[in-house]
Design an enzyme around this catalytic site. Sequence first.
Site, mmCIF file in Angstrom:
data_model
loop_
_atom_site.group_PDB
_atom_site.id
_atom_site.type_symbol
_atom_site.label_atom_id
_atom_site.label_comp_id
_atom_site.label_asym_id
_atom_site.label_seq_id
_atom_site.Cartn_x
_atom_site.Cartn_y
_atom_site.Cartn_z
ATOM 1 N N GLY A 46 -8.428 -71.486 31.945
ATOM 2 C CA GLY A 46 -7.149 -70.918 31.538
ATOM 3 C C GLY A 46 -6.966 -71.107 30.048
ATOM 4 N N GLN A 51 -2.870 -71.698 22.024
ATOM 5 C CA GLN A 51 -4.153 -72.370 21.827
ATOM 6 C C GLN A 51 -5.097 -71.606 20.898
ATOM 7 O OE1 GLN A 51 -4.756 -73.106 26.256
ATOM 8 N NE2 GLN A 51 -5.680 -74.915 25.354
ATOM 9 N N CYS A 88 -8.054 -80.030 29.221
ATOM 10 C CA CYS A 88 -7.524 -78.950 28.392
ATOM 11 C C CYS A 88 -8.463 -78.721 27.215
ATOM 12 C CB CYS A 88 -6.137 -79.347 27.891
ATOM 13 S SG CYS A 88 -5.360 -78.113 26.832
ATOM 14 N N LEU A 89 -8.706 -77.449 26.898
ATOM 15 C CA LEU A 89 -9.594 -77.138 25.774
ATOM 16 C C LEU A 89 -9.035 -77.637 24.437
ATOM 17 C CD1 LEU A 89 -10.694 -73.494 26.684
ATOM 18 C CD2 LEU A 89 -12.030 -75.601 26.950
ATOM 19 N N HIS A 130 -0.229 -75.387 34.299
ATOM 20 C CA HIS A 130 -0.722 -75.976 33.044
ATOM 21 C C HIS A 130 -0.529 -74.987 31.881
ATOM 22 C CE1 HIS A 130 -3.943 -78.311 30.712
ATOM 23 N NE2 HIS A 130 -3.836 -77.185 30.026
ATOM 24 N N GLU A 131 -0.914 -73.723 32.105
ATOM 25 C CA GLU A 131 -0.822 -72.734 31.019
ATOM 26 C C GLU A 131 0.637 -72.401 30.686
ATOM 27 O OE1 GLU A 131 -3.405 -72.524 29.428
ATOM 28 O OE2 GLU A 131 -4.768 -73.199 31.004
ATOM 29 N N HIS A 134 2.069 -74.888 28.446
ATOM 30 C CA HIS A 134 1.705 -74.690 27.034
ATOM 31 C C HIS A 134 2.754 -73.832 26.319
ATOM 32 C CE1 HIS A 134 -2.171 -76.501 26.166
ATOM 33 N NE2 HIS A 134 -2.729 -75.989 27.256
HETATM 34 CO CO CO Z 1 -4.452 -76.581 28.180
#
Ligand code: CO
Length: 151
Positions: A46, A51, A88-89, A130-131, A134
Amino acid sequence: MAVYKVVQIGDEVLQEKAKEVKSITPNIIKLLNNMRDTMYANKGVGLAAPQIGISKRVIVVDVGEGLTELINPSIVKASGQIKDTEGCLSLPDVVGDVVRAAEVRVKGLDRSGAEIEIKAVGYAARAFQHEIDHLEGILFIDKAENIRKVK
Ligand code: CO
């Protein structure tokens, strides 16, 4: 194909409340394409627009069940609770355990501007939550316990 550098923790954009998309312009389509390419290039499940440095309410999710793109996503229903490990990236060095709803209904717009509603369970439900976090400037470590280093 445009793979962007994933913004890392410490950058302010990750803590901002992202702005609603008012109309689906060619730039939004380009954003979706770039987010998709960046997510896959980084083997993520995701990605949220902040991000890649864009403070807009746009997410992409693919936990292995196909790509979902959502503009202005919101959770309309949530049920159950599951604690599972999450990463998370934007924080590649750590994982943690986060309690999330086990099942969610998420609505938003697709790239054509049509309203869609998705029912997600298990890991997909986790990814959507999660997304969407963000977009509120919330990172998983704000909610996680047992945060630990990976690698
Ligand atoms: Co993330």
